[in-house]
Design a protein around this motif. Structure first.
Motif, short mmCIF file in Angstrom:
data_model
loop_
_atom_site.label_atom_id
_atom_site.label_comp_id
_atom_site.label_asym_id
_atom_site.label_seq_id
_atom_site.Cartn_x
_atom_site.Cartn_y
_atom_site.Cartn_z
N ILE A 183 25.07 47.71 41.83
CA ILE A 183 25.89 46.80 41.02
C ILE A 183 26.81 47.60 40.10
O ILE A 183 27.99 47.25 39.92
N HIS A 184 26.29 48.67 39.52
CA HIS A 184 27.11 49.50 38.64
C HIS A 184 28.32 50.06 39.39
O HIS A 184 29.46 50.00 38.91
N ARG A 185 28.07 50.61 40.59
CA ARG A 185 29.18 51.20 41.35
C ARG A 185 30.12 50.12 41.88
O ARG A 185 31.33 50.36 42.03
N TYR A 186 29.57 48.93 42.18
CA TYR A 186 30.45 47.85 42.62
C TYR A 186 31.41 47.44 41.50
O TYR A 186 32.63 47.31 41.73
N VAL A 190 35.70 47.57 41.45
CA VAL A 190 36.64 46.44 41.34
C VAL A 190 37.37 46.42 40.00
O VAL A 190 38.29 45.63 39.81
N HIS A 191 36.96 47.28 39.09
CA HIS A 191 37.57 47.28 37.76
C HIS A 191 39.08 47.47 37.80
O HIS A 191 39.82 46.76 37.08
N PRO A 192 39.61 48.42 38.61
CA PRO A 192 41.07 48.58 38.62
C PRO A 192 41.82 47.46 39.34
O PRO A 192 43.06 47.41 39.28
N LEU A 193 41.10 46.56 40.01
CA LEU A 193 41.75 45.51 40.80
C LEU A 193 41.75 44.15 40.10
O LEU A 193 42.41 43.22 40.57
N LEU A 194 41.00 44.03 39.02
CA LEU A 194 40.87 42.74 38.33
C LEU A 194 41.43 42.83 36.92
O LEU A 194 41.36 43.89 36.28
N ASP A 197 39.89 39.05 32.26
CA ASP A 197 39.08 37.84 32.43
C ASP A 197 38.35 37.84 33.76
O ASP A 197 37.17 37.45 33.84
N GLN A 198 39.05 38.24 34.83
CA GLN A 198 38.41 38.29 36.15
C GLN A 198 37.25 39.28 36.17
O GLN A 198 36.19 38.99 36.74
N TYR A 199 37.44 40.41 35.51
CA TYR A 199 36.38 41.41 35.50
C TYR A 199 35.17 40.91 34.70
O TYR A 199 34.02 41.10 35.12
N GLN A 200 35.43 40.25 33.57
CA GLN A 200 34.33 39.73 32.78
C GLN A 200 33.55 38.68 33.55
O GLN A 200 32.31 38.63 33.50
N GLN A 201 34.25 37.84 34.31
CA GLN A 201 33.58 36.82 35.11
C GLN A 201 32.71 37.47 36.19
O GLN A 201 31.57 37.05 36.42
N MET A 202 33.25 38.52 36.83
CA MET A 202 32.47 39.22 37.85
C MET A 202 31.26 39.92 37.23
O MET A 202 30.17 39.93 37.82
N ALA A 203 31.43 40.50 36.07
CA ALA A 203 30.32 41.17 35.40
C ALA A 203 29.21 40.18 35.04
O ALA A 203 28.02 40.50 35.15
#
Length: 786
Positions: A183-186, A190-194, A197-203
């Motif tokens: 999960i950490h590596r996932y 995706v961090h540079p692609l979101l 807000d999108q990153y927080q939702q995925m996290a």
């Protein structure tokens, strides 16, 4: 008619004075030789099976252990610490044997048990050694003392002269990564692609999954990893390939090209004769396990299990899922030419047909002027369309009678062979010659390749050849291994006469190839036509561009002290951003064959470090010194991710298997659904070469392969395959779809060229001002890059 008479083993005539029996000596001789060959083959298979079964020991080592134990009887020394006496006292029927016989038998039994114990001890010691992967994370060209010691131990426990499958029992199992690490590596990927807000939702989704369902799914996965030889491979084959109901043409199958610059002969039949004969030689060594196993660093063995299904294998369509059917030694191929199917036998008198004999048989097919039977011309389009109509048609129209006999001949053939009518191949004088060659190999006319076969060998009238391979049974390096052997054998061992024919004389008694017969009703012909139209729509939408990058290659990149693969992958990120204006999820295939039954893992090449480098390249205020620092960070990051993928610590296969477990036990996971639905808009793969080192590239620089490629994975993305050819050439195979207004394969090739050149200039401080000036750079065909 002579061939027809010789095909009869005996004839008899009833006369008033008795029965007159006439034997065909030629047929009886062939039957005898076939029987002898069959028994020889069984003996060789048995011998090689024993050798692989006891490896890294040998059968002679058993004799040595027995002799040592027997010798101990005469010097009154008991190395068994009383176990021989215990065996002697508990032997059945011991009253029927003398004391000396019991002592000898007990010593042999103990010696055998000790020998088997030592074999397993050696195997598990080697398995423990092979489970260490620290060596792969060391800097290129540098090797620590501990790694040198480890390599010495691996060599010592690896034995001598291993066969193809000798190391299978010693290969470690693919480990299951921890959920936290995955999960950490996932999230990192995706961090540079979101956006924020999108990153927080995925996290949040990831955290909820980790705290609720992950532990249960992980336990099932660990249980499977203990039970199965590989916790990924069977599910990967089933759910990624066999359960797909869409067409496999373009969407799954891939292709491999011929030699780039050299055509050994321009006679189509002669080239087929040598290539098919070389394939038969390869298959014979494969079935006997006589190929040397592929080893990294010349020492670390790779799994060979995928090679087992290379020949005599067909993907059989089903309503819900397909199956892979693999048969034992089959002695024929099926040839397609101008809408007709021919069955060509490859053996006579217990031996392979000679290249000259295969050439004769192929020429007979080329000279045949007969017309296709009704419905025969486009019949193979069934394998190019959707799987369910093909499965239904197979049950309804091909399950009995002459159609079943002919279909069985195709599906049981060693492989499928197509004799094309139009020449293909690389031609420096023609623009985009590789584009048409690639499309021909990938889909042809949609009805002239049997896409279900493990591979289709495609021959062109100018002597060029190529392969279309079905993907479910194995990955591209496996087919590439065979292809390297075939091309080297064709050019350097078999050769051709001055007129371009195969060497040697052909037997005149060979029966000609036989036509396969069909009775295709109108209803079935309509199904064929619908499959053809569906496949043609897919094929016509494929935008291909083959591009030769000649400015520099592996040699110069290595002088820059970076990985050639990392260099190219970062260049692809730069090209992608310049082409699309955004970054995207990027797939790079990595092998996991250092583990038992390993296949592939994904390297997510669009990293934060790569994004920072690309932005610096597009920032006119940045200096080359700053860019170079960022490039090295991105290259180091990519190399580390590639190594993690190779050593079982990748992201995507673990998440894929967790998702499959969740579906089996009925657990709903929004996180896993989201992860598995993300599109790979840039899908990339490196084609391996020189796996066998059969050709000295320094002596024969023209004998290089052109590599291969695949269709686009996403409707609005690119597929890029590349092969690093020698020291000064890189070949790119780029695919996309005409229907997408935002993609253009030729344009993307130009961006790749510019990106490669711009990165190379970073290592030349005097050219600092040349980067990002926007000046066009000439390409190979005289056109200008963007």
């Amino acid at each position: 008619m002579a061939e027809a008479h010789q095909a009869v083993g005996f004839q008899f005539t009833v006369r008033p004075d008795g029965v007159d029996v006439t034997l065909s000596q030629e047929v009886i001789k062939n039957i005898y030789l076939s029987g002898v060959t069959a028994w020889k083959k069984r003996a060789i298979l048995f011998k090689n099976g024993v050798l692989a079964g006891v490896y890294p020991a040998s059968p002679s080592s058993w004799l040595i252990v027995v002799i040592v134990m027997m010798s101990s009887l005469y010097v009154h020394v008991d190395p068994s610490f009383g176990m021989i006496d215990a065996i002697k006292d508990n032997l059945p029927q011991r009253d029927c044997m003398s004391v000396q016989s019991r002592a000898v038998l007990s010593s042999i039994l103990f010696a055998t048990g000790l020998w088997l114990f030592l074999i397993y001890l050696l195997r598990y010691t080697l398995k423990a050694l092979l489970s260490y992967h620290g060596w792969i994370f060391e800097s290129h060209g540098k090797m620590s003392t501990s790694t040198k010691l480890w390599l010495s131990l691996v060599r010592m426990f690896s034995g001598r002269r291993p066969l193809l499958y000798s190391f299978q029992a010693s290969l470690p199992r693919l480990p299951v990564p921890s959920v936290d690490d995955t999960i950490h590596r996932y999230l990192e990927s995706v961090h540079p692609l979101l956006d924020g807000d999108q990153y927080q939702q995925m996290a949040i989704l990831a955290k909820d999954f980790k705290n609720s369902k992950a532990a249960q799914l992980q336990r099932y996965l660990i249980l499977k990893s203990w039970w199965a030889t590989n916790y990924v491979s069977d599910w990967w084959e089933e759910f990624i390939y066999l359960r797909g109901r869409g067409p496999i043409m373009v969407n799954s199958n891939f292709y491999i090209m011929d030699l780039l610059y050299v055509t050994p002969t321009h006679r189509q039949a002669a080239r087929v004769g040598n290539v098919v004969h070389a394939m038969l030689q390869y298959r014979r060594k494969l079935e006997r396990g006589e190929h040397a196993p592929l080893r990294a660093l010349g020492t670390v063995p790779m799994c060979s299990s995928q090679m087992e299904r290379m020949f005599n294998t067909t993907r059989i369509p089903g309503i819900e899922t397909d199956i892979v059917q693999h048969l034992s030694d089959r002695k024929h191929v099926v040839v397609y030419h101008k809408g007709r199917f021919f069955q060509l036998w490859l053996y006579t008198g217990g031996r392979h047909l000679l290249p000259s004999e295969i050439e004769t048989q192929i020429q007979r097919i080329l000279n045949d002027k007969s017309e296709p039977q009704p419905g025969e011309l486009k019949l193979a389009a069934l394998t190019a369309g959707n799987r369910v109509p093909w499965a239904q048609a197979r049950i309804k129209y091909f399950s009995q009678g002459v159609n079943k006999v002919s279909l069985d001949a195709i599906e049981s053939a060693a492989f499928f062979l197509t004799l094309d009518d139009e020449p293909q191949g690389y031609d420096a004088a023609k623009t985009n010659s590789l584009d048409g060659y690639a499309k021909s190999l990938l889909h042809g006319q949609c009805y002239d390749r049997w896409f279900d076969k493990s591979f289709t060998l495609i021959s062109y009238p100018n002597g060029k050849i190529g392969i279309n391979a079905e993907h479910s049974w194995a990955d591209a390096p496996i087919v590439g291994h065979m292809w390297e052997y075939v091309l080297a054998t064709d050019c350097f061992h078999l050769g051709y006469t001055e007129e371009g024919h195969c060497k040697g004389d052909a037997s005149r008694s060979l029966p000609p190839p036989t036509r396969l017969h069909w009775k295709i009703p109108k209803e079935c012909q309509e199904v064929v036509e619908r499959s053809y139209l569906s496949a043609k729509q897919i094929a016509d939408d494929v935008d291909f561009h083959g591009y030769l990058f000649r400015e520099f290659g592996k040699g110069l990149i290595k002088k820059c002290r970076t990985s050639p693969d990392a260099f190219i992958q970062i260049a692809l990120q730069l090209a992608q951003f310049r082409d699309q204006g955004v970054f995207c999820l990027t797939y790079e295939s990595s092998m996991t064959r250092m583990f038992r039954d390993g296949r592939t893992e994904t390297v997510r090449s669009c990293t934060t470090e790569a994004v920072e480098f690309v932005r610096a390249m597009e920032d006119t205020a940045a200096t080359n010194t700053q860019r170079l620092v960022l490039f090295r960070k991105a290259a180091d990051k990519h190399q580390n991710m590639y190594r993690l993928a190779m050593t079982g610590s990748g992201i995507d296969r673990h998440l894929f298997c967790l998702y499959i477990v969740s579906k089996y036990i009925g657990v709903d996971s929004p996180f896993l659904k989201k992860v598995l639905s993300e599109p790979w808009k840039l899908s990339t793969s490196q084609t391996p070469q020189q796996q066998l080192n059969l050709v000295d590239m320094n002596k024969f620089p023209k004998y290089v392969g052109a590599g291969g490629g695949f269709g686009p994975v996403a409707d609005d993305g690119y597929g890029v395959s590349y092969i690093i050819v020698g020291e000064n050439l890189i070949t790119f195979h780029i695919s996309s779809k005409f229907s997408c207004p935002d993609t253009d394969s030729y344009r993307f090739g130009q961006y790749i060229h510019r990106a490669m050149m711009d990165i190379q200039r970073l290592f030349m401080p005097e050219n600092d001002r040349m980067v990002n000036t926007g000046k066009p750079v000439p390409m190979e065909n005289g056109k200008k890059q963007l």
